[in-house]
Motif scaffolding. Structure first.
Motif, PDB file in Angstrom:
ATOM      1  N   LEU A   1     -37.085  26.683 -18.795  1.00  0.00           N
ATOM      2  CA  LEU A   1     -36.095  26.823 -17.726  1.00  0.00           C
ATOM      3  C   LEU A   1     -36.759  27.304 -16.449  1.00  0.00           C
ATOM      4  CD1 LEU A   1     -33.387  28.709 -19.841  1.00  0.00           C
ATOM      5  CD2 LEU A   1     -33.758  26.234 -19.658  1.00  0.00           C
ATOM      6  N   LEU A   2     -36.400  26.683 -15.322  1.00  0.00           N
ATOM      7  CA  LEU A   2     -36.980  27.029 -14.015  1.00  0.00           C
ATOM      8  C   LEU A   2     -35.849  27.389 -13.050  1.00  0.00           C
ATOM      9  CD1 LEU A   2     -38.706  24.494 -15.345  1.00  0.00           C
ATOM     10  CD2 LEU A   2     -39.979  24.687 -13.230  1.00  0.00           C
ATOM     11  N   HIS A   3     -35.890  28.613 -12.550  1.00  0.00           N
ATOM     12  CA  HIS A   3     -34.830  29.078 -11.659  1.00  0.00           C
ATOM     13  C   HIS A   3     -35.113  28.708 -10.205  1.00  0.00           C
ATOM     14  CE1 HIS A   3     -37.170  32.379  -9.839  1.00  0.00           C
ATOM     15  NE2 HIS A   3     -37.655  32.629 -11.039  1.00  0.00           N
ATOM     16  N   GLY A   4     -34.206  29.079  -9.312  1.00  0.00           N
ATOM     17  CA  GLY A   4     -34.321  28.738  -7.904  1.00  0.00           C
ATOM     18  C   GLY A   4     -35.011  29.810  -7.082  1.00  0.00           C
ATOM     19  N   ILE A   5     -35.065  29.583  -5.772  1.00  0.00           N
ATOM     20  CA  ILE A   5     -35.773  30.474  -4.846  1.00  0.00           C
ATOM     21  C   ILE A   5     -34.834  31.587  -4.381  1.00  0.00           C
ATOM     22  CG2 ILE A   5     -35.152  29.227  -2.733  1.00  0.00           C
ATOM     23  CD1 ILE A   5     -38.665  30.581  -3.475  1.00  0.00           C
ATOM     24  N   GLY A   6     -35.411  32.735  -4.042  1.00  0.00           N
ATOM     25  CA  GLY A   6     -34.663  33.778  -3.353  1.00  0.00           C
ATOM     26  C   GLY A   6     -33.814  34.645  -4.250  1.00  0.00           C
ATOM     27  N   LEU A   7     -32.489  34.494  -4.198  1.00  0.00           N
ATOM     28  CA  LEU A   7     -31.554  35.334  -4.951  1.00  0.00           C
ATOM     29  C   LEU A   7     -31.452  34.866  -6.392  1.00  0.00           C
ATOM     30  CD1 LEU A   7     -28.605  35.431  -2.355  1.00  0.00           C
ATOM     31  CD2 LEU A   7     -30.463  37.073  -2.597  1.00  0.00           C
TER      32      LEU A   7
ATOM     33  N   ALA B   1     -33.607  34.579 -10.529  1.00  0.00           N
ATOM     34  CA  ALA B   1     -34.648  34.920 -11.492  1.00  0.00           C
ATOM     35  C   ALA B   1     -34.246  34.260 -12.802  1.00  0.00           C
ATOM     36  CB  ALA B   1     -34.790  36.435 -11.658  1.00  0.00           C
ATOM     37  N   ALA B   2     -35.118  34.319 -13.795  1.00  0.00           N
ATOM     38  CA  ALA B   2     -34.859  33.616 -15.047  1.00  0.00           C
ATOM     39  C   ALA B   2     -33.536  34.023 -15.682  1.00  0.00           C
ATOM     40  CB  ALA B   2     -36.012  33.872 -16.016  1.00  0.00           C
ATOM     41  N   ARG B   3     -33.232  35.322 -15.628  1.00  0.00           N
ATOM     42  CA  ARG B   3     -32.016  35.818 -16.278  1.00  0.00           C
ATOM     43  C   ARG B   3     -30.844  35.944 -15.318  1.00  0.00           C
ATOM     44  NH1 ARG B   3     -33.621  39.818 -21.266  1.00  0.00           N
ATOM     45  NH2 ARG B   3     -34.730  38.221 -22.459  1.00  0.00           N
ATOM     46  N   VAL B   4     -30.939  35.265 -14.195  1.00  0.00           N
ATOM     47  CA  VAL B   4     -29.792  35.158 -13.303  1.00  0.00           C
ATOM     48  C   VAL B   4     -29.146  33.791 -13.516  1.00  0.00           C
ATOM     49  CG1 VAL B   4     -28.996  35.157 -10.921  1.00  0.00           C
ATOM     50  CG2 VAL B   4     -30.719  36.802 -11.643  1.00  0.00           C
ATOM     51  N   SER B   5     -29.812  32.727 -13.102  1.00  0.00           N
ATOM     52  CA  SER B   5     -29.218  31.400 -13.259  1.00  0.00           C
ATOM     53  C   SER B   5     -28.882  31.073 -14.705  1.00  0.00           C
ATOM     54  CB  SER B   5     -30.165  30.331 -12.702  1.00  0.00           C
ATOM     55  OG  SER B   5     -29.965  30.153 -11.316  1.00  0.00           O
TER      56      SER B   5
ATOM     57  N   PRO C   1     -43.405  33.901  -9.370  1.00  0.00           N
ATOM     58  CA  PRO C   1     -43.988  34.970  -8.549  1.00  0.00           C
ATOM     59  C   PRO C   1     -43.092  35.287  -7.352  1.00  0.00           C
ATOM     60  CG  PRO C   1     -45.690  33.417  -9.177  1.00  0.00           C
ATOM     61  CD  PRO C   1     -44.382  32.822  -9.625  1.00  0.00           C
ATOM     62  N   GLY C   2     -42.940  36.589  -7.079  1.00  0.00           N
ATOM     63  CA  GLY C   2     -42.068  37.008  -5.993  1.00  0.00           C
ATOM     64  C   GLY C   2     -40.613  37.124  -6.391  1.00  0.00           C
ATOM     65  N   HIS C   3     -40.326  36.974  -7.686  1.00  0.00           N
ATOM     66  CA  HIS C   3     -38.962  37.043  -8.192  1.00  0.00           C
ATOM     67  C   HIS C   3     -38.919  37.904  -9.459  1.00  0.00           C
ATOM     68  CE1 HIS C   3     -39.003  33.393  -5.753  1.00  0.00           C
ATOM     69  NE2 HIS C   3     -37.691  33.495  -5.648  1.00  0.00           N
ATOM     70  N   GLY C   4     -37.762  38.537  -9.673  1.00  0.00           N
ATOM     71  CA  GLY C   4     -37.570  39.289 -10.893  1.00  0.00           C
ATOM     72  C   GLY C   4     -38.666  40.297 -11.142  1.00  0.00           C
ATOM     73  N   LYS C   5     -39.209  40.274 -12.349  1.00  0.00           N
ATOM     74  CA  LYS C   5     -40.226  41.242 -12.751  1.00  0.00           C
ATOM     75  C   LYS C   5     -41.645  40.687 -12.683  1.00  0.00           C
ATOM     76  CE  LYS C   5     -37.114  43.871 -15.747  1.00  0.00           C
ATOM     77  NZ  LYS C   5     -36.866  44.401 -17.115  1.00  0.00           N
ATOM     78  N   SER C   6     -41.803  39.476 -12.163  1.00  0.00           N
ATOM     79  CA  SER C   6     -43.151  38.934 -11.985  1.00  0.00           C
ATOM     80  C   SER C   6     -43.825  39.572 -10.780  1.00  0.00           C
ATOM     81  CB  SER C   6     -43.108  37.413 -11.814  1.00  0.00           C
ATOM     82  OG  SER C   6     -42.859  36.769 -13.039  1.00  0.00           O
ATOM     83  N   GLU C   7     -45.152  39.415 -10.718  1.00  0.00           N
ATOM     84  CA  GLU C   7     -45.925  39.981  -9.619  1.00  0.00           C
ATOM     85  C   GLU C   7     -45.543  39.313  -8.294  1.00  0.00           C
ATOM     86  OE1 GLU C   7     -50.647  40.845  -8.527  1.00  0.00           O
ATOM     87  OE2 GLU C   7     -50.109  39.690 -10.312  1.00  0.00           O
TER      88      GLU C   7
ATOM     89  N   GLY D   1     -34.285  22.575 -14.552  1.00  0.00           N
ATOM     90  CA  GLY D   1     -34.612  23.271 -13.316  1.00  0.00           C
ATOM     91  C   GLY D   1     -33.442  23.233 -12.359  1.00  0.00           C
ATOM     92  N   THR D   2     -33.188  24.373 -11.713  1.00  0.00           N
ATOM     93  CA  THR D   2     -32.096  24.444 -10.758  1.00  0.00           C
ATOM     94  C   THR D   2     -32.616  24.712  -9.359  1.00  0.00           C
ATOM     95  OG1 THR D   2     -29.981  25.519 -10.253  1.00  0.00           O
ATOM     96  CG2 THR D   2     -31.684  26.894 -11.234  1.00  0.00           C
ATOM     97  N   SER D   3     -32.081  24.025  -8.357  1.00  0.00           N
ATOM     98  CA  SER D   3     -32.438  24.204  -6.950  1.00  0.00           C
ATOM     99  C   SER D   3     -33.950  24.008  -6.757  1.00  0.00           C
ATOM    100  CB  SER D   3     -31.961  25.574  -6.459  1.00  0.00           C
ATOM    101  OG  SER D   3     -31.952  25.650  -5.058  1.00  0.00           O
ATOM    102  N   MET D   4     -34.660  25.012  -6.237  1.00  0.00           N
ATOM    103  CA  MET D   4     -36.108  24.874  -6.064  1.00  0.00           C
ATOM    104  C   MET D   4     -36.806  24.612  -7.395  1.00  0.00           C
ATOM    105  SD  MET D   4     -39.254  26.550  -6.452  1.00  0.00           S
ATOM    106  CE  MET D   4     -38.905  28.291  -6.632  1.00  0.00           C
TER     107      MET D   4
END
Length: 293
Positions: A44-50, A52-56, A76-82, A113-116
């Motif tokens: 599963l691949l989430h979108g950019i910005g607002l 993370a994996a456990r959001v969408s 990267p740059g989202h959720g708990k990733s670096e 995959g959703t959005s980005m």
């Protein structure tokens, strides 16, 4: 058949920027489900910005993992990733994703995959179709060359400090998050979605990846990544899912993409906005599960 849940971190080496030819980034991943099945892993691949994996995919993972192995991760740059000091581009996220597949998922997967995240998944499926059994693209970016909001967005993003100001305005409080979501969803903003997003946007460095990626993608003459010319070469069986009331990426993008792709199905969800898996979780789960299984 036993269902297990696991989470952890994995270090991935990707191409660097500037004077650093390589960059190592730590990724937070989540693995749920069963390995004793003939089905390939579902990634599963989430979108950019607002996001993370456990959001969408909060409501999608539990029922799906009852019958198969489901792997998700925070970009990267989202959720708990670096949150490394790099230029966040679609190419960067493609490389991170492909290194992730090599490390944890293998070369035979189903992708959602959703959005980005849909744009990243589609680019991979076009370049390496032999590694993807089925592909689901949800309100996907990368299916059009321009949008009505692109011109003002590209201008605003290049004004000093504007990106960070817009992020703070959209995320400082739960009320601000809800107000931001009202411009993305089709009707009522789910309360649990507000809470999920508010929690992740308070993490250190949140928002920098979105602004960097948007500056890369939203150009003065159009959107940078547009896979439309390559869609006739998409050989992977693909399901396009889109909310008809998506105010960000129009549903006619997916309509056209399904028409131009040789192995495509289309599901339009009436009155749904940009966050289909969270706005209509039961409908979304049913549609996607039927397609991939």
């Amino acid at each position: 058949m036993s269902v297990t849940a696991d989470s952890g971190r994995v270090s991935l080496t990707v191409e660097g920027t500037g004077k650093r030819p390589q960059q190592t980034v730590e990724i937070q991943y989540y693995e749920t489900g069963t390995r004793d099945t003939a089905e390939p892993p579902l990634v599963l691949l989430h979108g950019i910005g607002l996001d993370a994996a456990r959001v969408s995919f909060r409501h999608f993972i539990p029922p799906t993992a009852e019958n198969r192995r489901v792997i998700s991760f925070d970009f990267p740059g989202h959720g708990k990733s670096e949150n490394p000091d790099v230029q966040y581009t679609t190419s960067f996220y493609r490389e991170v994703f492909e290194r992730f597949l090599d490390t944890l998922a293998g070369d035979n997967v189903d992708l959602v995959g959703t959005s980005m995240g849909g744009c990243v998944a589609l680019g991979h499926a076009l370049d390496a179709p032999e590694t993807v059994r089925k592909l689901v693209l949800v309100n996907s970016y990368g299916l059009g060359g321009d949008a009505l909001w692109r011109a003002p967005a590209s201008l605003a993003l290049r004004l000093p400090g504007t990106g960070r100001l817009l992020w703070r305005t959209a995320t400082d409080t739960r009320t601000a998050v809800r107000r931001s979501l009202q411009g993305l969803v089709g009707d009522t903003v789910p309360d649990d979605l507000v809470e999920d997003i508010y929690r992740i946007v308070q993490l250190p460095g949140a928002g920098r990846a979105q602004t960097s990626w948007q500056r890369s993608e939203f150009r003065f003459d159009g959107l940078k990544t547009n896979h439309v010319p390559r869609l006739p070469n998409l050989t992977v069986p693909t399901l396009f899912v889109h909310g008809t009331a998506d105010p960000l990426l129009p549903s006619n993008w997916s309509v056209r993409a399904a028409r131009d792709s040789p192995e495509a199905n289309l599901e339009l969800i009436d009155g749904c906005g940009h966050w289909t898996p969270r706005e209509r979780p039961n409908t979304f789960n049913s549609i996607v599960t039927e397609f991939i299984e």
